[in-house]
Write an enzyme that holds these catalytic residues in place. Structure first.
Site, PDB file in Angstrom:
ATOM      1  CG  ASP A 101      -2.406  -0.518   0.904  1.00 33.12           C
ATOM      2  OD1 ASP A 101      -3.300  -0.295   1.687  1.00 33.12           O
ATOM      3  OD2 ASP A 101      -2.537  -0.994  -0.194  1.00 33.12           O
TER       4      ASP A 101
ATOM      5  CG  HIS B 149      -4.806   5.887   6.712  1.00 29.75           C
ATOM      6  ND1 HIS B 149      -5.951   5.802   7.608  1.00 29.75           N
ATOM      7  CD2 HIS B 149      -5.249   6.033   5.529  1.00 29.75           C
ATOM      8  CE1 HIS B 149      -6.983   5.890   6.933  1.00 29.75           C
ATOM      9  NE2 HIS B 149      -6.582   5.870   5.612  1.00 29.75           N
TER      10      HIS B 149
ATOM     11  N   GLY C 142      -1.893   2.795   4.607  1.00 34.18           N
ATOM     12  CA  GLY C 142      -2.863   3.714   3.894  1.00 34.18           C
ATOM     13  C   GLY C 142      -2.241   4.608   3.095  1.00 34.18           C
TER      14      GLY C 142
ATOM     15  CG  ASP D  74      -9.918  10.173   3.874  1.00 32.13           C
ATOM     16  OD1 ASP D  74      -9.100  10.655   3.356  1.00 32.13           O
ATOM     17  OD2 ASP D  74     -10.244   9.020   3.779  1.00 32.13           O
TER      18      ASP D  74
ATOM     19  CG  HIS E 188     -10.235   5.251   3.902  1.00 33.86           C
ATOM     20  ND1 HIS E 188     -10.067   5.745   2.826  1.00 33.86           N
ATOM     21  CD2 HIS E 188     -10.665   3.871   3.407  1.00 33.86           C
ATOM     22  CE1 HIS E 188     -10.356   4.981   1.672  1.00 33.86           C
ATOM     23  NE2 HIS E 188     -10.330   4.057   2.139  1.00 33.86           N
TER      24      HIS E 188
ATOM     25  CG  ASP F  38     -11.257   8.905   0.515  1.00 34.43           C
ATOM     26  OD1 ASP F  38     -10.230   8.291   1.095  1.00 34.43           O
ATOM     27  OD2 ASP F  38     -11.677   9.767   1.152  1.00 34.43           O
TER      28      ASP F  38
END
Lengths: 476, 463
Positions: B112, B154, B162, B177, B179, B265
């Site tokens: 990632d 993250h 992330g 976000d 996330h 996102d």
């Protein structure tokens, strides 16, 4: 003494936890499971609310975790909340968490203990009932060190000023010429490029900012040529308003298709060939190839060309010929021309070619006229390349077989088929002198060609491919 | 002008609206960093945003800076020494060397979070922008500071996560976000000096944390808020949570500064996300927090459909400076990225909202209840400027009950609270410049500065 970990446990565990898989979601991108857990051999439960109280051991909790591929479970006892606790909780409507104090025998600096997941049952609503509860690790390796207010031990900004850091692969070039009103007091505050406006608090005049485009008077409005012209105008206006220095400082010297001016026609064709020959789906990485093919180019140059020119031009095609399938983020490239339909446009394609399918593109001898009319002033269907005289080109691409990269036609080039067809690189017929130096327009190597090789033959007649290949301006 | 279902989008050019001094950080090379083929994180989106921002002439309404690259020492304020050493030395060429290879797993770097060319420079630019933003706010050179290259929430103390390598965020931290903002929450989980509030998709979704019951620990108990959401949340539902919750947060926590991570996102149509917010709905969060007139740092974050990221951050920049931009995009170098419509706003998708009204109400109530457990700050109850757009009825009622509006740092400001809280910014700027700028911008600001100068002089302890 090894640090203790507090694992938060949500209460009301009156029954064993479900034996479920460890929580998913450790990888954002691939959404894979990826846990490596350190064995915790000893667990102690402490009620966070009252550490002095000996735990009531009338409940049970199962902690399950994985070490490598093995799954472990530890059953231990959990202090149940007292009646008073329960009453309080009901009143307040929230639950006090329990903290699971871990004293791992084998604790070392390894940080993977946090992956232990304690499964809990939730009783509040569907959204809140997510059984696996990934916990927040606590300890000196996780939390930020926050100095006390005004403490002598607080880290000093002046100590931490590193000066210029040489460990940069992309030098930032910090020698900037500041405009007169800018003030660099402390380098941590950055380098001022545009000073704070004089009276932003009083500026109610929105005439200066926020304006979008207005309709233009171009006959071929919204064509490639029209758009290109207006972008050029916008850049010139910006350059005039900002001045060269600020224009560069804000990065505009390296934005958009103007970047292509740093690349030769040959390089541009080669770039495309490499990219389209190495789709992600085939496990290839065109970036590696690009670095090999362009040894004198920095990675930064390559990335810059990719986003400023290649993707941009591809989007231009998508916008006009496949507007339902636009995607600037799919680097599969196949995605550019994927269509909903599966009907094959030509013999050996497995995927639909939306460019082929789209009306005006396929099987229509006047298709090229239609395509070019937007951008060309002098197109004459009988002379294949006359329409290129003002360098108006629209790129089409096709992708017939994502697996067999050799049977693909690409933006700006043909790739030879494995069948041995004599497709060769086609170079645009355009005279470079027609290009304005410094204009932010399509690059020199625009090539107009049709989705499939057979289509070219169809539109321009047999032998046209040889004609194109044989043109003196072909790639040498 | 487009009118949204949220009750009109006209921005602060009217009499109720205040302008703000806005500063903005942009590193011109940022767009040339590349995570790797197929990787959804594309720094180029920041360049696209910047391009739109300039072509909308928003630079006429703000200061623009090039960030100073954060040095390892700056980054070590949070991240561990060995992690920083690793990040600053590893390259794609050396990644498989003996010294580095074993660290890849340890620091969660490689998949990632790949090792890419210029990785550390990228981190330096991202972090440098946020540090610069903090410095500007600290020195009161600006009311709002923007760094779209920041917000990589993250990153943990000792590992990447992330797509984020270096966590650049401090202080009341709000994260929209899609996330969960786990890195930031974890960093401040046990302190009450930073309150973290994250709205995110929860349930079989990266990173897996962000449960509503995660409320902090130790001294930080009740200072972490998590709003777990399901797929398809739309503008109205989101706003129905965001506004009342943040209203109460501002009242009871009364932060000196707010950091808003604007991960894009959570927009409809994001490649990795699953929410259904429009650009306007997303921007409503910024609009709301801006109305409190507390120093505000605005950061980027996620966002993987890059044309929508650029639209979103451009529009939010306009919201910050108080301009309502036209929906038809100006011509710009990346114009074709925005076809075939070439408009600024994107509409939500026909997508089912899996968040039932009942669930949302439950969540809201739980969180408001959690907030009621915070000890109220001693000063007068907090006010907002009345929003021009419609608010949910309950929030509106609450506002009506309040005494008259006041500005956060205005004449009625409680100097006690000021003195207590000022030293928070000292740690960023112990070049010992208390209350540096005293030039008067307008009367209100001038008074504000005077109060702060006194407070800072009194409170300042040379370190």
């Amino acid at each position: 003494m090894p640090p203790n970990f507090f694992l938060k446990l949500n209460m009301v565990q009156k029954r064993p936890f479900n034996d479920e898989e460890s929580y998913e979601g450790s990888s954002k991108h691939h959404r894979q499971l990826d846990y490596t857990n350190q064995l915790v051999s000893f667990l102690q439960f402490v009620h966070a609310e009252d550490k002095a109280q000996p735990p009531n051991t009338s409940g049970e909790v199962v902690v399950s975790f994985k070490e490598g591929d093995e799954k472990h479970e530890i059953t231990s006892e959990l202090p149940l909340p007292t009646e008073k606790d329960r009453a309080n909780e009901e009143e307040k409507g929230a639950e006090a968490p329990f903290y699971l104090l871990l004293s791992p025998e084998r604790y070392n600096a390894d940080r993977h203990i946090r992956r232990i997941v304690v499964h809990s049952e939730e009783t509040h609503g569907s959204l809140l009932e997510s059984p696996p509860h990934k916990l927040v690790p606590i300890g000196p390796d996780y939390q930020a060190d926050i100095p006390e207010w005004g403490a002598p031990g607080a880290k000093n900004a002046s100590e931490s000023s590193d000066g210029f850091e040489p460990v940069t692969l992309f030098p930032l070039g910090l020698e900037s010429h500041l405009s007169e009103n800018c003030d660099v007091q402390n380098k941590l505050g950055g380098i001022c490029v545009i000073a704070m406006p004089e009276s932003p608090l009083f500026a109610n005049n929105d005439d200066e900012a926020g304006h979008g485009r207005t309709d233009c008077n171009c006959e071929d409005s919204d064509s490639v040529r029209c758009v290109r012209k207006h972008i050029k105008e916008a850049r010139e206006n910006l350059w005039t308003a900002l001045g060269q220095e600020r224009f560069s400082e804000l990065g505009f010297s390296d934005m958009g298709e103007v970047v292509a001016e740093k690349w030769s026609q040959e390089e541009e064709l080669l770039f495309r060939e490499v990219v389209f020959s190495n789709p992600v789906s085939s496990g290839n990485n065109f970036w590696d190839h690009l670095s090999t093919v362009f040894p004198s180019r920095t990675k930064r140059d390559i990335v810059s060309y990719y986003f400023n020119v290649l993707v941009l031009q591809t989007r231009s095609v998508q916008n006009r010929y496949d507007p339902m399938n636009i995607d600037s983020d799919d680097e599969e490239w196949r995605g550019i021309v994927e269509s909903e339909d599966d009907e094959g446009g030509s013999d050996d394609e497995e995927e639909g070619d939306s460019v082929v399918e789209s009306p005006g593109c396929y099987g229509d001898p006047y298709a090229r006229n239609e395509i070019l009319d937007n951008g060309s002033r002098e197109y004459d269907g009988s002379v294949p390349f006359e329409g290129f005289s003002d360098c108006e080109h629209v790129k089409l691409s096709c992708d017939e077989d994502p697996i067999d990269s050799s049977s693909r036609c690409h933006l700006g080039s043909f790739v030879g088929r494995s069948g041995g067809d004599s497709h060769e690189y086609v170079l645009e017929h355009c005279e470079t002198k027609l290009w304005d130096v410094g204009c932010s327009t399509w690059p020199k190597t625009e090539v107009e060609f049709l989705p499939t090789c057979s289509m070219i033959e169809e539109v321009f007649g047999l032998g046209s491919l040889e004609y194109m290949a044989g043109d003196g301006k072909g790639l040498s | 002008m487009d009118d949204s279902a949220l009750g009109g989008a006209s921005l602060p050019s009217g009499p109720d609206a205040k302008k703000r001094r806005v500063t903005y950080f942009y590193e011109p090379s940022i767009g040339d960093y590349y995570y790797g083929q197929g990787h959804p994180m594309k720094p180029h989106r920041i360049r696209m945003s910047h391009n739109l921002i300039i072509h909308y002439s928003l630079h006429r309404r703000m200061e623009i800076n090039r960030p100073f690259p954060a040095g390892p020492h700056d980054i070590r304020r949070f991240h561990s020494d060995d992690y920083v050493d690793f990040l600053s030395s590893v390259t794609p060429e050396t990644v498989h060397d003996h010294t580095h290879a074993r660290n890849l797993k340890r620091f969660n770097v490689g998949e990632d979070c790949p090792v890419f060319d210029g990785l550390f420079s990228f981190c330096q630019a991202s972090t440098g922008g946020s540090i610069g933003a903090a410095v500007k706010l600290n020195r009161q050179d600006a009311d709002i500071a923007l760094n779209w290259a920041g917000g990589l929430h993250h990153a943990k103390k000792s590992e990447a996560s992330g797509f984020c390598y270096v966590n650049d965020i401090r202080v009341l931290y709000v994260d929209i976000d899609v996330h969960h903002g786990d890195g930031v929450e974890e960093a401040f989980f046990t302190t009450d000096r930073v309150m973290t509030v994250s709205f995110h998709k929860f349930g079989d979704f990266f990173p897996g944390t962000g449960h509503i019951k995660d409320i902090g620990a130790g001294r930080g108990k009740y200072y972490a808020l998590n709003v777990p959401l399901n797929d398809g949340i739309d503008d109205a539902s989101f706003r129905g949570l965001f506004r009342p919750i943040l209203q109460k947060v501002m009242e009871v926590y009364q932060p000196d500064a707010v950091v808003l991570q604007c991960g894009a996102d959570s927009l409809a149509g994001d490649r990795l996300g699953c929410f259904n917010l429009s650009v306007k709905g997303h921007a409503d969060c910024l609009r709301f927090l801006r109305s409190f007139n507390v120093p505000l740092m605005v950061l980027g974050g996620g966002g993987y459909t890059i044309r929508n990221v650029a639209r979103c951050w451009c529009y939010e920049t306009a919201v910050a400076v108080g301009v309502e931009p036209d929906n038809k995009l100006p011509y710009n170098e990346y114009y074709e990225y925005f076809g075939p419509d070439y408009t600024l706003h994107v509409e939500p998708m026909p997508m089912e909202n899996l968040n039932s009204a009942k669930d949302l109400e439950k969540i809201r109530n739980m969180l408001l209840e959690q907030l009621s457990r915070l000890p109220n700050a001693p000063s007068v109850q907090f006010q907002t400027t009345p929003p021009i757009t419609q608010v949910p009825e309950e929030a509106e009622e609450a506002m009506d009950r309040r005494p008259k509006q006041r500005i956060w740092n205005g004449e009625e400001y409680e100097s006690d609270a000021d003195e207590d809280e000022k030293p928070r910014f000292q740690s960023l700027n112990s070049d010992s410049r208390p209350g540096v700028k005293t030039e008067m911008r307008d009367a209100a600001d001038g008074v504000k500065k005077e109060i702060k100068d006194e407070a800072m002089t009194d409170a300042h302890t040379p370190s």
